[in-house]
Design an enzyme around this catalytic site. Structure first.
Site, short mmCIF file in Angstrom:
data_model
loop_
_atom_site.label_atom_id
_atom_site.label_comp_id
_atom_site.label_asym_id
_atom_site.label_seq_id
_atom_site.Cartn_x
_atom_site.Cartn_y
_atom_site.Cartn_z
N HIS A 278 0.83 -1.22 0.00
CA HIS A 278 0.00 0.00 0.00
C HIS A 278 0.86 1.26 0.00
O HIS A 278 0.54 2.24 0.68
CB HIS A 278 -0.94 0.00 1.22
N ASP A 341 -0.93 -4.88 6.06
CA ASP A 341 -1.95 -5.69 5.39
C ASP A 341 -1.61 -5.87 3.92
O ASP A 341 -0.91 -5.05 3.32
CB ASP A 341 -3.33 -5.02 5.51
N GLU A 342 -2.11 -6.94 3.36
CA GLU A 342 -2.08 -7.18 1.90
C GLU A 342 -0.73 -6.89 1.26
O GLU A 342 -0.68 -6.24 0.20
CB GLU A 342 -3.18 -6.35 1.23
N ALA A 343 0.35 -7.38 1.87
CA ALA A 343 1.68 -7.17 1.29
C ALA A 343 1.94 -8.26 0.25
O ALA A 343 2.93 -9.00 0.33
CB ALA A 343 2.73 -7.18 2.39
#
Ligand code: NGO
Length: 538
Positions: A278, A341-343
């Site tokens: 992100h 998150d969401e790496a």
């Protein structure tokens, strides 16, 4: 005041009022029952004479020490500011000592009272001579003031003089929160929200005793906080948003002002810089942060999981150190949120290595790490807080990983996406929001227990620090849109965080929620009129 009469009729329907079943008796409207508050108070003992405000009512601030008296007076001035426009009364704020009228009025007493009130509890007593709110700490007094506000008729929230009898029912409320952490998150990255938009939200949160504001300050689409040592993060990385609008960022002075405003409403601000994924806005601003040394273009879409800081490069840690140092200096609160998150564009080994170093930087600058629950896949630092955002479809392995971290001391903040993600659509006709976690009507959002939510995976209630409702803004840009998605679900979140588990009951909650409709209307909150809630007519 047809709306108020409507809400009282509702209370009759709930059978908790002494009003006859044929409707309110002629004469002045009876006062709101003491338990008609959101979040539901811990203990209510109704009875005795009600108190009616008059043009002569004073607000009397008193404390165990000079500092306590000053703080009580500050809270008294805040209360007077809320009540003056609609009542039209002068409501002077002063100390009771030597005051001949000291017997009458609204008394705010700080630094005394039962030890069990803790840091956020209060006791409110209402009788013939006035209302007395007692608390040990300022936050408790402030929460007691929010209860008093809700005990007054809804038009009290209007900003012009109203012809209403301002009566508070007689009795005593003793109230402390179930969970220490009751949060709301704003994603100011996908769509930039101005200082005024955030302040308005802060005021709305305070009414329901929310005590934490988590600001998601960076994401692929925009970097929203000035960093002196890396100025392009804000000036370039903050120059757009989802859909390609102009974006924006907070200068340090604006950010300090925002934090001070939140502090005055007894909310702790938790800033988040999301890493290592992100991060497109940062990667676009500084080519050297990219493994290939090439800056990508700014991003205005809504995909996730495609960007990563370059874990092997040393300059990445110069960047992390500078950003965390400058942000920690702007943060009086305890926590700094580092995302995680969401790496999906970072290998697992790189993720673990990055989190080890990033967490050490947070500790170096005196803050406690918070992160999305994926940080439990790395090695959470001692005392870290993991924010669980799974949902009913989340696999048991992921839950077990979170539970294992909880066993080792990681504390959990619960934000189940199919319960308290405020960007989830209510139903298929909701014009805004997303539906990846499913539709989330007001009953589904309220009807779960944070204490037992992860019990199946082995997480005891003692590991749960509290709950938080994130408002992601891929589809949301205006205050009206924020309000439509947040309200009324946010009231349920506030109630789950504050009220005792024993009071949890959708059928009675929906009546108290319905009675908040006229109050939200008076405040100008553009809430979603869920068909599941018997809102009063009008
Ligand atoms: C996910 C994702 C966010 C999205 C959000 C939308 C988390 C923690 N990461 O939640 O980037 O904006 O869903 O609902």
């Amino acid at each position: 005041m047809p709306r108020v009469v409507g809400s009282l009729l509702l209370v009759v329907a709930a059978g908790v009022s002494s009003i006859g079943a044929t409707g309110p008796a002629p004469g002045p409207a009876p006062a709101r029952p003491l338990d008609q508050v959101v979040p539901a108070p811990e203990r209510v003992r109704p009875g005795g004479s009600p108190y009616t405000l008059t043009p002569a009512t004073r607000i009397l601030a008193d404390g165990a020490s000079r500092a306590d008296t000053r703080e009580a007076a500050r809270i008294g001035s805040y209360l007077a500011g809320l009540l003056r426009p609609s009542t039209g009364y002068a409501l002077p704020v002063g100390e009771p000592k030597g005051d001949r009228n000291a017997r009458d009025g609204i008394r705010l007493r700080l630094g005394t009272g039962d030890r069990n009130l803790g840091t956020e509890g209060y006791r409110l007593e209402s009788g013939r001579h006035g209302v007395t709110i007692t608390a040990r700490e300022p936050a408790g007094l402030f929460h007691g003031v929010q209860t008093l506000r809700q005990l007054l008729p809804a038009p009290v929230e209007k900003r012009s003089t109203q012809r209403v009898r301002w009566t508070v029912a007689g009795g005593t409320i003793t109230d402390t929160p179930r969970f220490a952490y009751r949060g709301a998150m704003l994603d100011v990255s996908r769509h930039f929200l101005t200082v005024d938009q955030v302040k308005l939200y802060i005021d709305q949160l305070a009414l329901y005793k929310i005590n934490t504001l988590h600001l998601h300050l960076s994401d692929d689409q925009g970097w929203r906080i000035a960093v002196d040592s890396w100025p392009r993060l804000a000036t370039y990385g903050g120059s757009t948003q989802v859909g390609g609008g102009p974006g924006g960022y907070y200068t340090k002075a604006q950010y300090r002002d925002l934090v001070a405003y939140a502090t005055s409403r007894h909310l702790e601000v938790i800033p988040e810089i999301d890493m290592p994924g992100h991060t497109n806005a940062a990667l676009a601003s500084y080519a050297e942060l990219n493994c290939d040394g090439v800056a990508p273009p700014l991003y205005t879409g809504t995909a996730v999981g495609f960007s990563s800081l370059c874990v092997p490069k040393e300059v990445t840690y110069d960047f992390v150190d500078d950003v965390v140092r400058e942000l920690a200096a702007l943060t009086p609160g305890r926590y700094l949120h580092i995302g995680g998150d969401e790496a999906h564009a970072t290998s697992h080994a790189d993720y673990v290595a990055f989190m080890d170093r990033a967490q050490a930087v947070v500790a170096k600058y005196g803050k406690t790490v918070a992160g999305w629950h994926q940080i439990t896949g790395a090695t959470p630092a001692a005392g870290a807080v993991a924010q669980y955002w799974g949902y009913d479809a989340t696999g048991s392995a992921e839950r077990a990983q979170v539970a294992a971290a909880a066993k080792k001391g990681t504390r959990l903040v619960l934000s189940p996406a199919d319960r308290v993600y405020l960007d989830m659509k209510y139903d298929r006709s909701t014009p805004l929001g997303q539906s990846w976690a499913g539709y989330t009507e007001v009953d589904r959002s309220y009807d779960w227990d944070p204490g037992t939510y992860l019990a199946g995976a082995g997480v005891p209630e003692s590991a749960v620090l509290g709950i938080e409702a994130p408002l992601w803004t891929e589809t949301i840009a205006t205050s009206d849109q924020m309000e439509y998605m947040a309200f009324p679900r946010l009231l349920g979140v506030a109630e789950l965080g504050w009220s005792p588990a024993a009071s949890h009951d959708w059928d009675t909650y929906k009546l108290r929620l319905a009675a908040q409709g006229p109050r939200m209307t008076a405040l100008g909150i553009d809430y979603y009129r869920s068909p599941l809630v018997p809102w009063p007519a009008g």
